[in-house]
Scaffold this motif. Structure first.
Motif, PDB file in Angstrom:
ATOM      1  N   ASN A 318      -7.853  -3.990  -4.767  1.00 29.64           N
ATOM      2  CA  ASN A 318      -6.970  -4.324  -3.658  1.00 29.64           C
ATOM      3  C   ASN A 318      -5.757  -5.082  -4.187  1.00 29.64           C
ATOM      4  O   ASN A 318      -5.855  -5.849  -5.134  1.00 29.64           O
ATOM      5  CB  ASN A 318      -7.704  -5.182  -2.629  1.00 29.64           C
ATOM      6  CG  ASN A 318      -8.878  -4.454  -1.995  1.00 29.64           C
ATOM      7  OD1 ASN A 318      -9.151  -3.306  -2.328  1.00 29.64           O
ATOM      8  ND2 ASN A 318      -9.572  -5.121  -1.103  1.00 29.64           N
ATOM      9  N   VAL A 335      -4.617   1.965  -6.447  1.00 31.44           N
ATOM     10  CA  VAL A 335      -5.754   2.732  -5.950  1.00 31.44           C
ATOM     11  C   VAL A 335      -6.357   2.097  -4.701  1.00 31.44           C
ATOM     12  O   VAL A 335      -6.759   2.796  -3.772  1.00 31.44           O
ATOM     13  CB  VAL A 335      -6.809   2.892  -7.053  1.00 31.44           C
ATOM     14  CG1 VAL A 335      -8.033   3.642  -6.530  1.00 31.44           C
ATOM     15  CG2 VAL A 335      -6.210   3.630  -8.249  1.00 31.44           C
ATOM     16  N   GLY A 336      -6.417   0.782  -4.639  1.00 31.45           N
ATOM     17  CA  GLY A 336      -7.016   0.111  -3.497  1.00 31.45           C
ATOM     18  C   GLY A 336      -6.022  -0.119  -2.375  1.00 31.45           C
ATOM     19  O   GLY A 336      -4.826   0.155  -2.505  1.00 31.45           O
ATOM     20  N   PRO A 337      -6.493  -0.627  -1.233  1.00 34.28           N
ATOM     21  CA  PRO A 337      -5.579  -0.954  -0.133  1.00 34.28           C
ATOM     22  C   PRO A 337      -4.545  -1.982  -0.581  1.00 34.28           C
ATOM     23  O   PRO A 337      -4.839  -2.863  -1.389  1.00 34.28           O
ATOM     24  CB  PRO A 337      -6.516  -1.535   0.944  1.00 34.28           C
ATOM     25  CG  PRO A 337      -7.871  -1.017   0.594  1.00 34.28           C
ATOM     26  CD  PRO A 337      -7.902  -0.897  -0.897  1.00 34.28           C
ATOM     27  N   PHE A 355       0.500   5.050  -3.672  1.00 32.46           N
ATOM     28  CA  PHE A 355      -0.544   4.294  -2.987  1.00 32.46           C
ATOM     29  C   PHE A 355      -1.664   5.263  -2.606  1.00 32.46           C
ATOM     30  O   PHE A 355      -1.426   6.247  -1.916  1.00 32.46           O
ATOM     31  CB  PHE A 355      -0.001   3.632  -1.720  1.00 32.46           C
ATOM     32  CG  PHE A 355       1.078   2.613  -1.966  1.00 32.46           C
ATOM     33  CD1 PHE A 355       0.770   1.295  -2.283  1.00 32.46           C
ATOM     34  CD2 PHE A 355       2.421   2.971  -1.874  1.00 32.46           C
ATOM     35  CE1 PHE A 355       1.763   0.360  -2.496  1.00 32.46           C
ATOM     36  CE2 PHE A 355       3.419   2.039  -2.085  1.00 32.46           C
ATOM     37  CZ  PHE A 355       3.099   0.727  -2.401  1.00 32.46           C
ATOM     38  N   ASN A 356      -2.892   4.963  -3.045  1.00 30.75           N
ATOM     39  CA  ASN A 356      -4.018   5.838  -2.720  1.00 30.75           C
ATOM     40  C   ASN A 356      -4.629   5.529  -1.354  1.00 30.75           C
ATOM     41  O   ASN A 356      -5.152   6.415  -0.688  1.00 30.75           O
ATOM     42  CB  ASN A 356      -5.116   5.717  -3.773  1.00 30.75           C
ATOM     43  CG  ASN A 356      -4.749   6.401  -5.085  1.00 30.75           C
ATOM     44  OD1 ASN A 356      -5.458   6.305  -6.053  1.00 30.75           O
ATOM     45  ND2 ASN A 356      -3.617   7.089  -5.133  1.00 30.75           N
ATOM     46  N   GLN A 357      -4.592   4.253  -0.957  1.00 28.57           N
ATOM     47  CA  GLN A 357      -5.224   3.864   0.302  1.00 28.57           C
ATOM     48  C   GLN A 357      -4.186   3.213   1.211  1.00 28.57           C
ATOM     49  O   GLN A 357      -2.994   3.262   0.942  1.00 28.57           O
ATOM     50  CB  GLN A 357      -6.405   2.930   0.013  1.00 28.57           C
ATOM     51  CG  GLN A 357      -7.518   3.620  -0.785  1.00 28.57           C
ATOM     52  CD  GLN A 357      -8.780   2.787  -0.879  1.00 28.57           C
ATOM     53  OE1 GLN A 357      -9.218   2.165   0.098  1.00 28.57           O
ATOM     54  NE2 GLN A 357      -9.390   2.763  -2.057  1.00 28.57           N
ATOM     55  N   THR A 358      -4.642   2.631   2.301  1.00 28.33           N
ATOM     56  CA  THR A 358      -3.740   2.145   3.344  1.00 28.33           C
ATOM     57  C   THR A 358      -2.776   1.091   2.810  1.00 28.33           C
ATOM     58  O   THR A 358      -3.116   0.294   1.934  1.00 28.33           O
ATOM     59  CB  THR A 358      -4.533   1.565   4.514  1.00 28.33           C
ATOM     60  OG1 THR A 358      -5.394   0.529   4.020  1.00 28.33           O
ATOM     61  CG2 THR A 358      -5.358   2.637   5.186  1.00 28.33           C
ATOM     62  N   SER A 374       2.221   7.983  -0.470  1.00 24.02           N
ATOM     63  CA  SER A 374       1.062   7.301   0.109  1.00 24.02           C
ATOM     64  C   SER A 374       0.071   8.344   0.612  1.00 24.02           C
ATOM     65  O   SER A 374       0.418   9.203   1.426  1.00 24.02           O
ATOM     66  CB  SER A 374       1.500   6.387   1.258  1.00 24.02           C
ATOM     67  OG  SER A 374       0.381   5.770   1.850  1.00 24.02           O
ATOM     68  N   ASP A 375      -1.169   8.261   0.132  1.00 22.59           N
ATOM     69  CA  ASP A 375      -2.201   9.218   0.541  1.00 22.59           C
ATOM     70  C   ASP A 375      -2.814   8.857   1.890  1.00 22.59           C
ATOM     71  O   ASP A 375      -3.348   9.724   2.571  1.00 22.59           O
ATOM     72  CB  ASP A 375      -3.315   9.274  -0.508  1.00 22.59           C
ATOM     73  CG  ASP A 375      -2.819   9.805  -1.843  1.00 22.59           C
ATOM     74  OD1 ASP A 375      -1.766  10.458  -1.871  1.00 22.59           O
ATOM     75  OD2 ASP A 375      -3.485   9.541  -2.865  1.00 22.59           O
ATOM     76  N   SER A 376      -2.768   7.590   2.265  1.00 22.79           N
ATOM     77  CA  SER A 376      -3.343   7.123   3.528  1.00 22.79           C
ATOM     78  C   SER A 376      -2.237   6.562   4.408  1.00 22.79           C
ATOM     79  O   SER A 376      -1.061   6.632   4.064  1.00 22.79           O
ATOM     80  CB  SER A 376      -4.418   6.065   3.248  1.00 22.79           C
ATOM     81  OG  SER A 376      -5.486   6.609   2.489  1.00 22.79           O
ATOM     82  N   GLY A 397      -0.862  10.368   4.794  1.00 25.25           N
ATOM     83  CA  GLY A 397      -1.696   9.815   5.849  1.00 25.25           C
ATOM     84  C   GLY A 397      -0.902   9.348   7.049  1.00 25.25           C
ATOM     85  O   GLY A 397      -1.456   8.744   7.966  1.00 25.25           O
TER      86      GLY A 397
END
Length: 673
Positions: A318, A335-337, A355-358, A374-376, A397
Motif C-alpha cells: 500500500n 501494486v497496492g492501493p 496503479f494496479n489497485q484503487t 490505473s487498472d482499478s 476501472g
C-alpha cells in the motif's frame, strides 16, 4: 560529538587517508609474522595475537604499543577459529588497522572470529574505525560471530573514525545480535558482495546507517545471493547522511512482523536491480532506481520517489503519499492501493505511472508527455487534480472525479468510463479525445481554440466554453429529461445517436433539449422515446433542438408510435427544431389539436398570400407552396370536425373580419364545387 570539519570534506578526507594507508601497506613489503593460521604485523595487541580463546580485546592499529608502526594487520585463515572478548580496528587517530578473515569453501575451511563480550552504545563489542581507519574483510567462507546477545557492532565510531566492513562470497557471514551502526559519528561503509550474508538477528535491536549528525554511512548489497537480513527496525539516515544501494539481485530483508524501515531526511535508498523486502517503509528522504520494494510505503513532506532515465521501479505494498513522485523517462508500478494525500505530487513526465489497485487522489497528478494508467477505480477527491499535456490517461476501472481534470496544449487521449462531479477543462488550443462513456453531473469546459471529441456516450450536462465539441457516441441530454447546453460549435458524427426522452411538454423538466450556442452540424440518428407513461396529445409540440446556425441533417429519425390515430409532424425539425403531434385523419386540423376551428383558420390567414417558406408550412395543407384560397377551403371544408377543446372565454369567438373572410371562403368553396 563535535566534528572538526565539514561533513562532506571529512568523508572525502577520510577516504583519501584510508586509500593512502592501504597503498602504503601493499607496497611496504614488510614481512608478516605468522602464528599458526594467524598472520600479523605492525601495531597489534596482544602481540602475538594468539590462536585460541584469548581473554582480551583484539586491537589492530593503536598508539602506545611497543611497535611504533601506525599500521596493523591481522589475517585469520586455514579454517582457524579464534575467540576474543571484543575487537577494535583503527583505534587511534592516525592509526590504521586491518583484519582479514578468509577461508575456503572446502569442508572445514571456514575461518571464524568469535567475540564473546556484550557491548553498549558508547562501547560497542566490535569497533571498525574507532578514531582511526579500520577495515574488516570477510571472504571465502570466513565468519564473524557474536556470542553475547547484547553485542554491538559500529563502523566509523568517532568523528575521526573511518571504517569499512566487506563481506564477500558464498558462505561468508556476519551475525550481529544487537545494535549495528554504520557511520556512527564518523564515516562507515559496509559492502555485502557476491553472495555474502549479514544478519542482525535480534528483534529488539536497531540498525542505523548515518547515526549522529556527523555520521556518514554507506551500504552496498550487490550480486545474486548477497543478503542483509534485519530482524528489527532499519534507519537509513537517522541524524546523519546515509546511502543504501541494493544492486544486481542483491536483497535487503526487513520484513519481520512490525519492523519499520525509515529513510531519513538525509537518507537515500537506491536500487539498481535489487530488492528491498520490508514490512513497513517510511520515506522522509529519497527512494529510487530500478528494482522491487515490498511492504507498505508511507511518504512524508519533502520525500522523493523516482523512477527516472529508463528506470523500472515496482512498489508492491500500500502507498500513503505526501511527498513527490517523478518518472522522467522511467516507469513506476504501484501494486497496492494508493492514497495520494493533499499536497502530494505525482509527476509522470516523459514516463509512466501504473496503479494496479484503487487510487484516492487528493493531491496533484501530472502527466506531461507521459502516461498514467490505473487498472482499478481512480478517484479524484475535491482537493485533487489531474493535469495533462500530450498525455495518455487510461482508467480501466473508471474515473470518479469530484476535483479537477485539466488538459492543455498538444493532444491527450483519455480512456475509461468517467463520472464527473467536479470539473473537466480542455484549454490552451489543445485536443482531447474521450474514448469511453461520460456521465457529466457537473462542468465540462472546452475553451476557445480547443477541441474535445467524445467517442463514448455523453449524458447529463453539456459542455461549457466556446471551443468545438465532436459527439461520436450516443448523447442523452439531462438526467431524464433535461437540457444539454453547449457554449460553442457542436458536430454530431456519422455514428452518433441523439437520444431524446419525452415525459411532458415543458422543455428540460418535461422533455430533453440539445442547445448549441454556435454552429450545429447534424449527423447520425435521432431517437425519440416516451418515458414515465407519457402519452402525447394532438397539438403537443416539442422544441428539442436549438442552434446558432444549422447544417447537415439526421441520417435516421426514429419516432415512437402514437395511439389514437395520432402521428408526428417533423416538417419543422430542421427549421426551428420542433416536433409536432397531429391527427392526420382531420383534414384542416393544422395545429393538430384534434379539432378544426378558429386556430386552424388563423394559421392560414396569418400566412395569407405568402410562399412556403418563409410562411409556416402548416398553413399550406394543399401542398402547392403558396398560402391561398385552396388552403382556406381545406379548413372550411371540414369546419367544426373533431372534438372541440374546452372553452376559454370570448377569445374563442371569431373577430368580425375573420367571419367575413369565413363567409367569402364558404362562397368560394361552394363555387369550386
Amino acid at each position: 560529538m563535535d566534528h572538526p570539519c565539514n561533513l562532506i570534506a571529512c568523508a572525502s578526507s577520510r577516504l583519501k587517508t584510508w586509500i593512502l594507508w592501504a597503498a602504503v601497506l601493499l607496497v611496504s613489503g614488510m614481512p608478516a609474522v605468522s602464528l599458526g593460521a594467524v598472520s600479523f604485523f605492525g601495531s597489534v595487541n596482544p602481540d602475538p595475537p594468539g590462536d585460541g580463546d584469548v581473554e582480551s580485546t583484539l586491537i589492530v592499529g593503536l598508539a602506545g604499543d611497543n611497535n611504533p608502526d601506525f599500521r596493523g594487520y591481522v589475517q585469520i585463515d586455514g579454517g582457524t577459529s579464534i575467540e576474543y572478548d571484543a575487537l577494535i580496528l583503527g583505534d587511534d587517530v592516525g592509526y590504521q588497522g586491518e583484519l582479514l578473515i578468509t577461508g575456503s569453501l572446502s569442508p572445514g575451511g571456514q575461518s571464524t572470529l568469535v567475540l564473546e563480550e556484550a557491548g553498549s552504545t558508547s562501547t560497542p563489542t566490535a569497533q571498525i574505525g574507532h578514531e582511526g581507519v579500520g577495515q574488516l574483510t570477510i571472504e571465502n567462507g570466513g565468519q564473524l560471530i557474536f556470542e553475547n546477545t547484547l553485542a554491538d557492532l559500529s563502523i566509523g565510531v568517532e568523528t575521526t573514525g573511518v571504517g569499512t566492513m566487506t563481506v564477500r562470497g558464498a558462505l561468508s557471514r556476519v551475525t550481529i545480535p544487537d545494535t549495528l551502526r554504520i557511520g556512527d559519528a564518523g564515516f562507515g561503509r559496509m559492502d555485502i558482495l557476491d553472495g555474502g550474508f549479514v544478519h542482525n538477528n535480534d528483534t529488539t535491536a536497531t540498525t542505523i546507517i548515518g547515526d549522529d549528525a556527523t555520521g556518514v554511512g554507506v551500504v552496498l548489497v550487490d550480486g545474486p545471493g548477497s543478503t542483509w537480513k534485519i530482524d528489527d527496525n532499519l534507519t537509513v539516515g537517522s541524524s546523519g547522511t546515509a546511502t543504501l544501494t541494493i544492486s544486481n539481485q542483491g536483497l535487503v530483508d526487513v520484513d519481520s512482523f512490525g519492523a519499520v524501515t525509515t529513510i531519513g531526511d538525509d537518507g537515500r535508498l537506491e536500487l539498481d536491480g535489487g530488492t528491498l523486502a520490508a514490512a513497513n517503509i517510511t520515506v522522509n528522504g529519497y527512494l529510487g532506481g530500478t528494482g522491487e520494494v515490498f511492504g507498505a510505503v508511507t511518504t512524508n513532506v519533502g520525500s522523493s520517489i523516482e523512477a527516472t532515465g529508463g528506470a523500472q521501479l515496482r512498489l508492491f505494498g500500500n502507498l500513503s503519499h505526501l511527498g513527490r513522485i517523478d518518472t522522467n523517462g522511467g516507469e513506476l508500478e504501484i501494486v497496492g492501493p494508493a492514497t495520494l494525500n493533499p499536497g502530494s505530487e505525482v509527476n509522470a513526465n516523459g514516463g509512466t505511472i501504473h496503479f494496479n489497485q484503487t487510487v484516492s487522489n487528493s493531491g496533484d497528478v501530472t502527466a506531461i508527455n507521459g502516461r498514467v494508467v490505473s487498472d482499478s477505480l481512480f478517484t479524484i477527491n475535491s482537493t485533487g487534480r489531474l493535469q495533462g499535456r500530450d498525455a495518455f490517461l487510461a482508467f480501466d476501472g473508471g474515473l470518479s472525479n469530484a476535483g479537477a481534470v485539466q488538459l492543455s496544449f498538444g493532444t491527450s487521449d483519455i480512456f475509461g468510463v468517467i463520472t464527473n462531479n467536479g470539473g473537466i477543462v480542455v484549454s490552451g488550443n489543445s485536443n482531447a479525445t474521450f474514448y469511453d462513456d461520460i456521465t457529466n453531473n457537473s462542468v465540462i469546459s472546452v475553451a476557445s481554440g480547443s477541441t474535445a471529441v467524445f467517442f463514448g456516450d455523453l449524458t447529463g450536462n453539456g459542455v461549457d466554453g466556446t471551443g468545438s465539441v465532436q459527439l461520436e457516441g450516443d448523447t442523452g441530454p439531462g438526467t431524464s429529461p433535461g437540457i444539454m447546453s453547449f457554449g460553442g460549435n457542436v458536430s454530431l458524427g456519422f455514428f452518433h445517436n441523439l437520444e431524446i426522452e419525452l415525459a411532458g411538454t415543458t422543455p428540460g423538466s418535461g422533455y430533453d433539449v440539445l442547445d448549441a450556442a454556435g454552429d450545429l452540424l447534424l449527423g447520425g440518428s435521432l431517437n425519440v422515446s416516451l418515458i414515465s407513461g407519457f402519452k402525447p396529445l394532438a397539438g403537443d409540440s416539442f422544441d428539442i433542438l436549438n442552434w446558432g446556425s444549422l447544417a447537415g441533417g439526421f441520417n435516421v429519425v426514429d419516432l415512437p408510435i402514437l395511439g389514437g390515430g395520432l402521428s408526428w409532424d417533423s416538417s419543422n425539425l430542421l427549421i426551428d427544431g420542433t416536433l409536432l403531434v397531429v391527427n392526420p385523419s382531420l383534414t384542416g386540423d393544422l395545429d393538430g389539436d384534434g379539432f378544426v376551428g378558429i386556430n386552424d383558420l388563423n394559421i392560414v390567414l396569418g400566412n395569407w398570400n405568402q410562399a412556403v417558406p418563409p410562411a409556416d408550412p402548416r398553413a399550406d395543407p394543399s401542398g402547392d407552396g403558396f398560402v391561398g384560397i385552396d388552403d382556406l377551403n381545406e379548413v372550411l371544408g371540414n369546419w367544426n370536425a373533431g372534438t372541440p377543446p374546452p372553452p376559454i372565454g370570448l377569445a374563442s369567438i371569431p373577430e368580425p373580419s375573420v367571419l367575413a373572410i369565413f363567409t367569402l371562403g364558404a362562397v368560394s368553396l361552394i363555387r369550386r364545387r
